[in-house]
Design an enzyme around this catalytic site. Structure first.
Site, short mmCIF file in Angstrom:
data_model
loop_
_atom_site.label_atom_id
_atom_site.label_comp_id
_atom_site.label_asym_id
_atom_site.label_seq_id
_atom_site.Cartn_x
_atom_site.Cartn_y
_atom_site.Cartn_z
N PRO A 2 -2.18 4.96 1.02
CA PRO A 2 -3.22 6.09 1.70
C PRO A 2 -3.68 5.03 2.72
O PRO A 2 -5.25 4.76 2.19
CB PRO A 2 -3.52 6.46 1.21
CG PRO A 2 -3.56 6.53 -0.63
CD PRO A 2 -2.78 6.16 -0.72
N GLU A 3 -4.32 5.89 3.75
CA GLU A 3 -5.34 5.05 4.53
C GLU A 3 -5.74 6.05 5.11
O GLU A 3 -5.98 7.43 4.70
CB GLU A 3 -4.67 4.46 6.31
CG GLU A 3 -3.95 2.85 5.57
CD GLU A 3 -3.62 2.10 6.79
OE1 GLU A 3 -4.55 2.24 8.17
OE2 GLU A 3 -3.38 1.75 6.38
#
Ligand code: ZN
Length: 283
Positions: A2-3
């Protein structure tokens, strides 16, 4: 992995079930994730009201009525699921406990928030809210890319000292918070900047052009995540992973989408990570 947009999407998805609500009970099912959990974590969470749910870089921050803040990082594979939400936004029952459900928050409104992390690169810690900026995970993080401290003059100064490829410099969390491999590839594609160029050699004009592009790329992804929240609610309650079209990332050998370019997206490796870019229009 996840960013920032995925983490922000998780935060927005959790907020209706957690913000303003009391943690009636916390199940802490093991002693650690990437690092050991703080001492007596379950006891310190039990009975605490979540007064605000914020985000700093890729950390979700739950401010508690006890004066502490719960810091949550999803790591590589961390997933958060909401079930039994009385607001009706997640209309599925509590699932049976699953393997890798490491921490479960039972909210007093009936919602259950589960943190599942098969690879255990995630992290949780508790810190004094007033001292949060000095926490070792937080203190050296650069400005938020969507905040006012991140601007053209800041970025010009920050990059002028960096004798490294611009791709590597933008991944440096001291330069800007929360940018990861996928979105840096997209940003440099839109800016038509070759990812191997030395950061310190780029003109001020080109560096300045990155600021609105970074904001746009992240804002568009956050918007895509927000509009997809409905879908998770109808599916299994898991938050934050959404389909989003990329122009450069993971498009090796595809035609470049820049109008009239005619180039082909290439993949190279920089600092051990894949970089996708168009050698023709990214200069
Ligand atoms: Zn191109």
């Amino acid at each position: 992995m996840p960013e920032l947009p995925e983490v922000e999407t998780v935060r927005r998805g959790l907020a209706p079930s957690m913000e303003g609500q009391v943690i009636a009970r916390a199940d802490v099912n093991r002693a650690d994730l990437r690092w050991p959990f703080p001492e007596n974590m379950a006891d310190r969470l039990t009975g605490a009201k979540v007064t605000a749910l914020r985000r700093r870089s890729k950390y979700i921050l739950a401010d508690l009525s006890t004066g502490e803040t719960l810091i949550i990082h999803l790591g590589m594979s961390g997933r958060m699921t909401v079930s039994g939400d009385p607001l009706g936004q997640f209309h599925h029952d509590h699932p049976a406990p699953a393997k890798h459900d490491h921490v479960v928050f039972h909210m007093d409104n009936g919602a259950r928030v589960t943190f599942n992390d098969a690879r255990r690169f995630g992290a949780m810690d508790l810190a004094n809210t007033a001292m949060l900026d000095e926490h070792w995970l937080i203190e050296s993080i650069g400005p938020e890319p969507l905040g006012n401290d991140f601007n053209e003059s800041y970025l010009c100064v920050a990059l002028s000292k960096r004798n490294m490829p611009i791709k590597t410099a933008l991944l440096d969390q001291h330069v800007v918070a929360g940018l990861g491999n996928i979105y840096v590839c997209e940003v440099l594609f839109r800016a038509h900047i070759n990812p191997t160029r030395k950061a310190k050699d780029l003109s001020k004009k080109r560096i300045a052009s990155l600021v609105p592009i970074i904001r746009d790329v992240l804002s568009e992804a956050i918007a895509a995540g927000g509009s997809s929240l409905k879908d998770y609610r109808q599916a299994d309650g898991e938050l934050g992973y959404f389909q989003h079209g990329f122009q450069a990332y993971d498009r090796e050998n595809d035609p470049c989408q820049t109008p009239d370019c005619g180039g082909t997206i290439a993949r190279i490796t920089q600092s051990g990570r894949s970089t996708f870019y168009c050698p023709k229009c990214q200069r």
